[in-house]
Design an enzyme around this catalytic site. Structure first.
Site, PDB file in Angstrom:
ATOM      1  N   HIS A  11      71.761  34.391  -0.130  1.00  0.00           N
ATOM      2  CA  HIS A  11      70.722  35.254  -0.693  1.00  0.00           C
ATOM      3  C   HIS A  11      70.357  34.837  -2.108  1.00  0.00           C
ATOM      4  CE1 HIS A  11      73.569  37.239  -3.394  1.00  0.00           C
ATOM      5  NE2 HIS A  11      74.417  37.258  -2.376  1.00  0.00           N
ATOM      6  N   GLU A  84      79.134  39.839   3.197  1.00  0.00           N
ATOM      7  CA  GLU A  84      80.120  39.278   2.284  1.00  0.00           C
ATOM      8  C   GLU A  84      81.498  39.879   2.593  1.00  0.00           C
ATOM      9  OE1 GLU A  84      81.558  37.066   0.532  1.00  0.00           O
ATOM     10  OE2 GLU A  84      79.980  36.872  -0.992  1.00  0.00           O
TER      11      GLU A  84
END
Length: 215
Positions: A11, A84
């Site tokens: 990202h 994550e």
């Protein structure tokens, strides 16, 4: 069976990335620079064929994937398995604060003790081994499900690290001596349930545009 081409993307930048505050599963949006990076990423991949776009369900990955999908008029699938690592009680703290509040657990983390438990916070933390198994399995599962296709998977720095280690057969205990960059393009193949690395850390698209003086 034909290999699946995986374009694995981290990202764009968030405010917490910039100040070295640990995010984990805390849902932080892109900052202005991250939005710029996502747009540049989308333009860089505009000429490449994609069959599917998938992102983590955390908004920093989702916003990055949405920029990629918008110029293609494609949908994005969300997969929470691409999140994550969950860092439990470390989440939301600066690295310096983690070291101060949890010196023993911080030391174990920095020493890459892959089964060491972190303190729980709003969520129960994952060990690095648990996270690695989850992230790699998710990438391989998408590859198995779409043989011969090209997939863009938008995820997080830790997920990229796990993919790199799996593809090169690196021990989980070894230091991370390779870059994991925001909005980078990283190319893998999945064949027979195994990841192989094609290219790593493409970031040429993120350089500021050079404008002619008359523009």
């Amino acid at each position: 069976m034909s290999p699946t081409n995986i374009i694995l993307i981290r990202h764009g930048e968030t405010a917490w990335n910039a100040e070295r505050r640990l995010q984990g599963h805390i849902d932080i949006a892109l900052n202005d620079e991250g939005l710029r990076q996502a747009g540049a990423l989308a333009e860089a991949l505009d000429g490449e064929h994609l069959d599917l776009i998938v992102s983590s369900d955390l908004q920093r990955a989702a916003q990055t994937a949405d920029a990629l999908a918008r110029i293609r008029a494609m949908p994005v699938q969300r997969d929470p398995l691409l999140r994550e690592r969950c860092f439990g009680g470390f989440e939301g703290l600066l690295y310096a604060e983690i070291e101060q509040r949890f010196p023993l657990e911080f030391a174990a983390w920095q020493a890459r003790e892959i089964d060491a438990a972190m303190p729980s916070g709003a969520r129960v933390a994952e060990t690095f081994r648990q996270f690695y198994q989850r992230a790699v399995a998710a990438i391989v599962a998408w590859g198995r499900a779409h043989p011969g296709r090209t997939l863009a998977l938008v995820a997080h720095g830790g997920v990229l690290e796990c993919a790199y280690r799996a593809a090169l057969g690196l021990s989980l205990e070894t230091p991370r001596d390779f870059p994991v960059l925001n909005a980078s393009i990283n190319r893998f193949r999945v064949l027979d349930g195994k990841l192989s690395l094609v290219s790593w850390g493409e970031v040429g698209h993120l350089q500021p545009r050079v404008l002619d003086e008359l523009n």
